[in-house]
Every structure is written in structure tokens, then in C-alpha cells.
Design a protein around this motif. Sequence first.
Motif, PDB file in Angstrom:
ATOM      1  N   GLY A  99       0.830  -1.204   0.000  1.00 23.30           N
ATOM      2  CA  GLY A  99       0.000   0.000   0.000  1.00 23.30           C
ATOM      3  C   GLY A  99       0.864   1.253   0.000  1.00 23.30           C
ATOM      4  O   GLY A  99       2.035   1.213   0.403  1.00 23.30           O
ATOM      5  N   GLY A 100       0.292   2.335  -0.456  1.00 25.36           N
ATOM      6  CA  GLY A 100       0.962   3.631  -0.344  1.00 25.36           C
ATOM      7  C   GLY A 100       2.120   3.846  -1.291  1.00 25.36           C
ATOM      8  O   GLY A 100       2.905   4.772  -1.117  1.00 25.36           O
ATOM      9  N   VAL A 101       2.253   2.998  -2.305  1.00 28.63           N
ATOM     10  CA  VAL A 101       3.386   3.148  -3.232  1.00 28.63           C
ATOM     11  C   VAL A 101       3.048   4.049  -4.422  1.00 28.63           C
ATOM     12  O   VAL A 101       3.929   4.405  -5.198  1.00 28.63           O
ATOM     13  CB  VAL A 101       3.891   1.778  -3.750  1.00 28.63           C
ATOM     14  CG1 VAL A 101       4.494   0.957  -2.622  1.00 28.63           C
ATOM     15  CG2 VAL A 101       2.784   1.016  -4.458  1.00 28.63           C
ATOM     16  N   GLY A 102       1.756   4.401  -4.578  1.00 29.76           N
ATOM     17  CA  GLY A 102       1.389   5.340  -5.635  1.00 29.76           C
ATOM     18  C   GLY A 102       0.505   4.767  -6.729  1.00 29.76           C
ATOM     19  O   GLY A 102       0.438   5.332  -7.825  1.00 29.76           O
ATOM     20  N   LYS A 103      -0.216   3.697  -6.427  1.00 23.55           N
ATOM     21  CA  LYS A 103      -1.119   3.132  -7.448  1.00 23.55           C
ATOM     22  C   LYS A 103      -2.161   4.140  -7.905  1.00 23.55           C
ATOM     23  O   LYS A 103      -2.348   4.360  -9.095  1.00 23.55           O
ATOM     24  CB  LYS A 103      -1.888   1.916  -6.900  1.00 23.55           C
ATOM     25  CG  LYS A 103      -1.115   0.660  -6.793  1.00 23.55           C
ATOM     26  CD  LYS A 103      -1.933  -0.424  -6.117  1.00 23.55           C
ATOM     27  CE  LYS A 103      -2.411  -0.050  -4.730  1.00 23.55           C
ATOM     28  NZ  LYS A 103      -1.380   0.264  -3.760  1.00 23.55           N
ATOM     29  N   SER A 104      -2.871   4.733  -6.926  1.00 19.33           N
ATOM     30  CA  SER A 104      -3.952   5.644  -7.311  1.00 19.33           C
ATOM     31  C   SER A 104      -3.378   6.853  -8.037  1.00 19.33           C
ATOM     32  O   SER A 104      -3.971   7.355  -9.003  1.00 19.33           O
ATOM     33  CB  SER A 104      -4.746   6.086  -6.084  1.00 19.33           C
ATOM     34  OG  SER A 104      -5.270   4.946  -5.428  1.00 19.33           O
ATOM     35  N   THR A 105      -2.212   7.318  -7.584  1.00 16.87           N
ATOM     36  CA  THR A 105      -1.556   8.452  -8.240  1.00 16.87           C
ATOM     37  C   THR A 105      -1.238   8.108  -9.692  1.00 16.87           C
ATOM     38  O   THR A 105      -1.504   8.906 -10.604  1.00 16.87           O
ATOM     39  CB  THR A 105      -0.254   8.794  -7.472  1.00 16.87           C
ATOM     40  OG1 THR A 105      -0.610   9.102  -6.118  1.00 16.87           O
ATOM     41  CG2 THR A 105       0.470   9.954  -8.088  1.00 16.87           C
ATOM     42  N   MET A 115      -8.826  12.505  -5.587  1.00 20.70           N
ATOM     43  CA  MET A 115      -7.666  12.896  -6.397  1.00 20.70           C
ATOM     44  C   MET A 115      -8.072  13.633  -7.666  1.00 20.70           C
ATOM     45  O   MET A 115      -7.268  14.346  -8.259  1.00 20.70           O
ATOM     46  CB  MET A 115      -6.830  11.666  -6.752  1.00 20.70           C
ATOM     47  CG  MET A 115      -6.061  11.112  -5.566  1.00 20.70           C
ATOM     48  SD  MET A 115      -5.048   9.708  -6.064  1.00 20.70           S
ATOM     49  CE  MET A 115      -4.057   9.468  -4.600  1.00 20.70           C
ATOM     50  N   ASN A 120       8.126   4.232  -8.530  1.00 19.73           N
ATOM     51  CA  ASN A 120       7.651   5.524  -8.018  1.00 19.73           C
ATOM     52  C   ASN A 120       8.446   5.915  -6.770  1.00 19.73           C
ATOM     53  O   ASN A 120       9.040   5.072  -6.115  1.00 19.73           O
ATOM     54  CB  ASN A 120       6.155   5.421  -7.689  1.00 19.73           C
ATOM     55  CG  ASN A 120       5.543   6.765  -7.352  1.00 19.73           C
ATOM     56  OD1 ASN A 120       6.040   7.822  -7.764  1.00 19.73           O
ATOM     57  ND2 ASN A 120       4.460   6.754  -6.605  1.00 19.73           N
ATOM     58  N   MET A 121       8.452   7.180  -6.493  1.00 19.91           N
ATOM     59  CA  MET A 121       9.139   7.730  -5.315  1.00 19.91           C
ATOM     60  C   MET A 121      10.649   7.481  -5.396  1.00 19.91           C
ATOM     61  O   MET A 121      11.304   7.222  -4.389  1.00 19.91           O
ATOM     62  CB  MET A 121       8.555   7.155  -4.023  1.00 19.91           C
ATOM     63  CG  MET A 121       7.049   7.323  -3.943  1.00 19.91           C
ATOM     64  SD  MET A 121       6.403   6.912  -2.339  1.00 19.91           S
ATOM     65  CE  MET A 121       4.648   7.166  -2.584  1.00 19.91           C
ATOM     66  N   PRO A 174       9.974  10.590  -9.772  1.00 20.42           N
ATOM     67  CA  PRO A 174      10.606  11.070  -8.544  1.00 20.42           C
ATOM     68  C   PRO A 174       9.560  11.445  -7.500  1.00 20.42           C
ATOM     69  O   PRO A 174       8.375  11.571  -7.812  1.00 20.42           O
ATOM     70  CB  PRO A 174      11.362  12.320  -9.018  1.00 20.42           C
ATOM     71  CG  PRO A 174      10.642  12.772 -10.229  1.00 20.42           C
ATOM     72  CD  PRO A 174      10.000  11.574 -10.862  1.00 20.42           C
ATOM     73  N   LEU A 175      10.007  11.615  -6.265  1.00 22.34           N
ATOM     74  CA  LEU A 175       9.142  12.184  -5.224  1.00 22.34           C
ATOM     75  C   LEU A 175       9.007  13.672  -5.515  1.00 22.34           C
ATOM     76  O   LEU A 175      10.014  14.376  -5.623  1.00 22.34           O
ATOM     77  CB  LEU A 175       9.781  11.993  -3.847  1.00 22.34           C
ATOM     78  CG  LEU A 175       9.502  10.673  -3.143  1.00 22.34           C
ATOM     79  CD1 LEU A 175      10.529  10.414  -2.060  1.00 22.34           C
ATOM     80  CD2 LEU A 175       8.100  10.659  -2.550  1.00 22.34           C
ATOM     81  N   LEU A 176       7.779  14.139  -5.659  1.00 24.59           N
ATOM     82  CA  LEU A 176       7.552  15.544  -6.006  1.00 24.59           C
ATOM     83  C   LEU A 176       6.481  16.124  -5.093  1.00 24.59           C
ATOM     84  O   LEU A 176       5.382  15.567  -4.993  1.00 24.59           O
ATOM     85  CB  LEU A 176       7.057  15.655  -7.457  1.00 24.59           C
ATOM     86  CG  LEU A 176       8.036  15.247  -8.563  1.00 24.59           C
ATOM     87  CD1 LEU A 176       7.298  15.045  -9.873  1.00 24.59           C
ATOM     88  CD2 LEU A 176       9.110  16.317  -8.709  1.00 24.59           C
ATOM     89  N   VAL A 179       2.960  16.397  -6.406  1.00 25.27           N
ATOM     90  CA  VAL A 179       2.102  15.204  -6.479  1.00 25.27           C
ATOM     91  C   VAL A 179       1.238  15.115  -5.229  1.00 25.27           C
ATOM     92  O   VAL A 179       0.039  14.818  -5.298  1.00 25.27           O
ATOM     93  CB  VAL A 179       2.964  13.931  -6.640  1.00 25.27           C
ATOM     94  CG1 VAL A 179       2.095  12.686  -6.577  1.00 25.27           C
ATOM     95  CG2 VAL A 179       3.745  13.974  -7.946  1.00 25.27           C
ATOM     96  N   VAL A 180       1.837  15.401  -4.092  1.00 30.81           N
ATOM     97  CA  VAL A 180       1.100  15.344  -2.827  1.00 30.81           C
ATOM     98  C   VAL A 180       0.001  16.410  -2.819  1.00 30.81           C
ATOM     99  O   VAL A 180      -1.171  16.122  -2.577  1.00 30.81           O
ATOM    100  CB  VAL A 180       2.056  15.569  -1.633  1.00 30.81           C
ATOM    101  CG1 VAL A 180       1.297  15.522  -0.318  1.00 30.81           C
ATOM    102  CG2 VAL A 180       3.183  14.537  -1.645  1.00 30.81           C
TER     103      VAL A 180
HETATM  104  N1  LIG Z   1       5.847  10.579  -6.907  1.00 28.87           N
HETATM  105  C1  LIG Z   1       5.308  11.003  -5.769  1.00 28.87           C
HETATM  106  N2  LIG Z   1       5.794  12.108  -5.134  1.00 28.87           N
HETATM  107  C2  LIG Z   1       5.239  12.538  -3.983  1.00 28.87           C
HETATM  108  N3  LIG Z   1       4.202  11.954  -3.382  1.00 28.87           N
HETATM  109  C3  LIG Z   1       3.675  10.855  -3.960  1.00 28.87           C
HETATM  110  C4  LIG Z   1       4.188  10.326  -5.187  1.00 28.87           C
HETATM  111  N4  LIG Z   1       3.429   9.244  -5.512  1.00 28.87           N
HETATM  112  C5  LIG Z   1       2.494   9.123  -4.557  1.00 28.87           C
HETATM  113  N5  LIG Z   1       2.623  10.083  -3.614  1.00 28.87           N
HETATM  114  C6  LIG Z   1       1.816  10.286  -2.405  1.00 28.87           C
HETATM  115  O1  LIG Z   1       1.903   9.118  -1.615  1.00 28.87           O
HETATM  116  C7  LIG Z   1       0.660   8.796  -1.037  1.00 28.87           C
HETATM  117  C8  LIG Z   1       0.225   7.404  -1.475  1.00 28.87           C
HETATM  118  O2  LIG Z   1      -0.052   7.437  -2.861  1.00 28.87           O
HETATM  119  P1  LIG Z   1      -1.292   6.654  -3.472  1.00 28.87           P
HETATM  120  O3  LIG Z   1      -1.303   6.924  -4.929  1.00 28.87           O
HETATM  121  O4  LIG Z   1      -2.526   6.936  -2.695  1.00 28.87           O
HETATM  122  O5  LIG Z   1      -0.798   5.154  -3.184  1.00 28.87           O
HETATM  123  P2  LIG Z   1      -1.605   3.770  -3.250  1.00 28.87           P
HETATM  124  O6  LIG Z   1      -2.781   3.960  -4.142  1.00 28.87           O
HETATM  125  O7  LIG Z   1      -0.606   2.790  -3.780  1.00 28.87           O
HETATM  126  O8  LIG Z   1      -1.995   3.443  -1.838  1.00 28.87           O
HETATM  127  C9  LIG Z   1      -0.303   9.883  -1.472  1.00 28.87           C
HETATM  128  O9  LIG Z   1      -0.370  10.822  -0.455  1.00 28.87           O
HETATM  129  C10 LIG Z   1       0.337  10.468  -2.727  1.00 28.87           C
HETATM  130  O10 LIG Z   1       0.013  11.831  -2.890  1.00 28.87           O
END
Ligand SMILES: Nc1ncnc2c1ncn2[C@@H]1O[C@H](COP(=O)(O)OP(=O)(O)O)[C@@H](O)[C@H]1O
Length: 273
Positions: free
Chosen positions: A15-21, A51, A176-177, A213-215, A218-219
Motif C-alpha cells: 500500500g501507499g506506493v502510488g497506485k492511485s496516483t 484525487m 515511483n518515489m 521522482p518524489l515531487l 504530487v502530494v
Molecule cells: N511521486 C510522488 N511524489 C510525492 N508523493 C507521492 C508520489 N506518488 C504518490 N505520492 C503520495 O503518496 C501517497 C500514497 O499514494 P497513493 O497513490 O494513494 O498510493 P496507493 O494507491 O498505492 O496506496 C499519497 O499521499 C500520494 O500523494
Amino acid sequence: MNKPQHVLMVLSGKGGVGKSTVAVNVAVALAHWLEVGILDADLHGPNVPKMLGIEGATMPLRDGKPVPVSTPHNLVVASLAFALPRADAPVIWRGPLKMKAIQQLLEDVAWPPLDLLVVDLPPGTGDEALSVAQLVGRGEAAVVVTTPQEVALLDASKAVNFARKVGVERIGLVENMAGLVCPHCGREIALYGVGGGEELAARMGVPFLGRLPLLPAVVQGGDRGRPAVLLPQARGPFLALAERVLSLLEGPEEGSSRPKAPHGGEKPKLTPS
Ligand SMILES: Nc1ncnc2c1ncn2[C@@H]1O[C@H](COP(=O)(O)OP(=O)(O)O)[C@@H](O)[C@H]1O
Ligand SMILES: [Mg+2]
């Protein structure tokens, strides 16, 4: 249901790796050229509406069927979040109910004709992923999202193997990240490491779709319903990713043995014109 030309599952081990993003930004980028829908299959944590800045919307009924919510980005979205009484209401369901909900989101929603349906999944290879895979997975595409950190990579390899097992034909990996540029000194901080996703892709023999990258944008963009791909500070890596996803969907180069269109027949209209 109008069967979408392509289905793209967005998976991860963790979880939290950026799937939804990734799901939201790739969908927004491709909706510029294609008819794109997002199915928010993260039943316990449906984040896609927030989002996209459409939380609080509801899916109206047409002929008794819920109609997906349209966004200003030319997307249509179906999510359980639209049916919850409050944003903080939990969904407390076991497997069979979740499978039914996924089936309803896929088959009972009045989806318009789509070139691409992006399915945002919860982490892991449990009920939701399995239900989507059983209903649409064979022959379709999946993007596995990982961070470069070892625990994420270990879990990502399971997601790749899951996708293979359920017959997904095109699987790509996104890292990601991967690194954060210090706003003060401009040097890169490899918070979760860099390069692990690319190495894993090579090891597992799946296409590497790129590194994000971490940006900070994005947050902020995610929280404010402004997808990062629309923000100048963040658009580059997300656009590049969307292009590689398009190539993944379009299939391999000429001369390969794999079919060009997963459903046979003509090549899908997937090239931006
Ligand atoms: N490349 C990125 N840079 C900065 N923050 C990110 C990046 N990718 C995701 N995040 C942040 O990390 C958190 C988890 O991302 P999310 O897409 O919700 O993950 P998942 O769907 O895998 O649980 C969110 O707060 C999102 O804004
Ligand atoms: Mg998510």
C-alpha cells in the motif's frame, strides 16, 4: 456493459506506493486523446474521486443503472465512494460482498464506449484484484507500481507473478518515489533508493515503464483534486509514463509473435492523433 477496448489494471504488492496516483495521472494524460474511464476498485479506500476533485458527487441512475461521473478532464469514473453516506464511512465487507461490488462496478454501471478502462486496485493480490482479473484479466494489461525499497520490490514481484498467473498479457513495472530533489541545495536524496524497480523489471522480464521522482506537487495535487500531470512542476515524468503505457497497450513491435489487438480484429485507436 459496453466492453472497453482495453483494460489496464494498476496493481502493487504494498500500500501507499502510488497506485492511485499512477492510475489517475495516466488516465488524465491519455484522456486527452482517448475515451478513458477509471474504475476505483479500492473498495476500502476509494481515493480516485478525491484525487480528481469530484468527491461528494453521486452516480445518477439511467434506466436503473448508475452512470459514471464525468470529470473536467474528459474522464468518467465509477467508485464506491460515490455511494457512501459520508466520506469517513467505512466499508466493512468480506470477500463475497467485495466480489459482488466489483462485478457491479464493472458490469452494472452504464459505462459509455471506452478505448481504455483503468482499474485502480487496493494493494496485494486479494479479493478485489482477483475479481477484476477473473472478470477481465485474461489478455489485458497491468501496471505494477513499486517504490525502489526492498520490501516494496519483494511484494511487487508477487504482483507481477499474480498478473502472469491470471493471464494478463502485457505487464509493465513503474518505479515511483525514486529520489527527491532537495529544494534547498538541489541535490538528490534517494529516500527509498533509486533503480530497484528497473532492476526488478529486468530480472522478471517485464518492460520497465519508467521512474517517477518524489515531487511535492504530487502530494498537493492529489489532495486538492489537481492531478500532477496537469501541473508544470510534475507533468514531465507523468507524460512520459503515459506514453509508455500507451506503447504497452498497443503491444509489441512488428515481427513479434504476440497479437497486436488483444480482442483480435483491427488495431485499436490508441495512437494520439
Ligand atoms: N511521486 C510522488 N511524489 C510525492 N508523493 C507521492 C508520489 N506518488 C504518490 N505520492 C503520495 O503518496 C501517497 C500514497 O499514494 P497513493 O497513490 O494513494 O498510493 P496507493 O494507491 O498505492 O496506496 C499519497 O499521499 C500520494 O500523494
Ligand atoms: Mg490507492
